[in-house]
Design an enzyme around this catalytic site. Sequence first.
Site, PDB file in Angstrom:
ATOM      1  N   GLU A 122      21.437  43.600  40.039  1.00 50.10           N
ATOM      2  CA  GLU A 122      22.848  43.928  39.847  1.00 50.10           C
ATOM      3  C   GLU A 122      23.078  45.398  39.488  1.00 50.10           C
ATOM      4  OE1 GLU A 122      24.827  41.142  37.291  1.00 50.10           O
ATOM      5  OE2 GLU A 122      24.276  39.427  38.526  1.00 50.10           O
TER       6      GLU A 122
ATOM      7  N   GLU B 245      20.678  34.339  41.597  1.00 50.23           N
ATOM      8  CA  GLU B 245      21.214  33.834  40.321  1.00 50.23           C
ATOM      9  C   GLU B 245      22.468  33.025  40.581  1.00 50.23           C
ATOM     10  OE1 GLU B 245      22.107  36.583  37.135  1.00 50.23           O
ATOM     11  OE2 GLU B 245      20.224  37.643  37.443  1.00 50.23           O
TER      12      GLU B 245
HETATM   13  C1  FCB Z   1      24.120  38.304  35.400  1.00 54.47           C
HETATM   14  C2  FCB Z   1      22.857  38.926  34.863  1.00 54.47           C
HETATM   15  C3  FCB Z   1      22.006  37.997  34.038  1.00 54.47           C
HETATM   16  C4  FCB Z   1      22.842  37.081  33.190  1.00 54.47           C
HETATM   17  C5  FCB Z   1      23.926  36.422  33.991  1.00 54.47           C
HETATM   18  C6  FCB Z   1      24.781  35.462  33.224  1.00 54.47           C
HETATM   19  O1  FCB Z   1      25.082  39.291  35.585  1.00 54.47           O
HETATM   20  O2  FCB Z   1      22.069  39.406  35.919  1.00 54.47           O
HETATM   21  O3  FCB Z   1      21.116  38.755  33.293  1.00 54.47           O
HETATM   22  O4  FCB Z   1      23.342  37.767  32.098  1.00 54.47           O
HETATM   23  O5  FCB Z   1      24.752  37.390  34.568  1.00 54.47           O
END
Ligand code: FCB
Length: 444
Positions: free
Chosen positions: A156, A357
Amino acid sequence: MTDMRFPEGFLWGTATAAFQIEGGSASRGPSIWDTFCATPGKVYGGHTGDVAADHLRLWREDVRLMAELGLGAYRFSVSWPRVLAGGIGFYDQLVDELLSHGITPCVTLYHWDLPQELEAAGGWPDRETAYAFASYAAQVAEVLGDRVELWTTLNEPWCSAFLGYASGVHAPGRTSPADSLRAAHHLNLAHGMAAAALPARSRVGIALNPSAVRPLTPSAADADAARRIDALANRIFTGPLLHGAYPPDLLADTAAVTDWSFVRPGDEALIHQPLDFLGVNYYTPAVVSAAPDGNGPRADGHGGTAHSPWPAADTVAFHQPPGERTDMGWSIDPSGLYDLLMRFTREAPGLPLLVTENGAAYAPDVHDPLRIAYLEAHLATIHRALADGAPVEGYFLWSLLDNFEWSYGYSKRFGIVHVDYETQVRTPRSSARWYARLAREGAF
Ligand code: FCB
């Protein structure tokens, strides 16, 4: 059992990040997150990463837990400050342990824990940080490259650049729009240089948090607000990564903030390395409208702050969509994930996609039907995208364990495994059982 069957070989994993779970801060140098945690008012309750989920001590138990749940893959990050302190052996052992349980490691080289000394020397707005990252990447690859096939360079980069250097709600907490754009470019450059440094047999990707940005109304003004945010959230990365150039509208929109002279000839080509997959992190969509009175942004899901994470976009307002939300206050809308997967399928034909994620924060309870509902809804969406031709190869649930949720400290719990921070006892939630069954049967 419904007809939600996933392809043979689909990767079922979980994701974590070094600073959020490891602890063991005494055996590495400080990162920008240690400094940020130590700055009063920055992190909920003054929480720190000193112990976190004590994974540095309990990692064998954590790998055993994954094996018991039958999970086939694990995405974790390597701590750059730990490597600088000579601690790469930890990851060497972790990789061996994962492989001995048949778990595919996916290494993230950078999940936000910049060594403090590099921030002191200028941080991501400084080009030298990209060179330093490339040599760190080569050093990690030297040790893990014979066994690790799946790599994500950065996690990110939008958050690193814009929450770190524009809104300041993340470390290092700076608030300069011009520096945030410099940071974004040097993160892109760092990705390109690191990708070039990884062994040829690696499969290299990057984990973006692309924004599923939607205009509030069909008006031309709202469509233009969405275009502007799409440029700042998405195309600032996918432009050079996928097409070898920054989008002209981004450069024009931000001309009052910077002249982009920090982009040197050849940089965009260097960023445009062959990608073996694109990692998509997804939680919630963004709804925007034109705010001609210049009162945006608000409710953008990234913490209330006087400083905007969106350079040159004070004519855009953010809206909280109606409907249910998670414990983060993020609205639940899996259609944003569908739209992103289909967008990348069209934009980069044939490029494999990994959902690197996805998950949700809820109450600490071990019985967590709301989390299961969230996961079901998002996996049904991925299933639909697969049926519609999106080459999605795997899913990494955020997160294996409850952990340090950045500026929210330990107040938000994303784990499918509950962590008691007093005793460090791990207790799988109902969602862990549910996910284990999905991983075993490939269907739900
Ligand atoms: C993302 C991050 C991760 C975690 C999630 C909830 O933005 O990559 O580390 O904090 O959100």
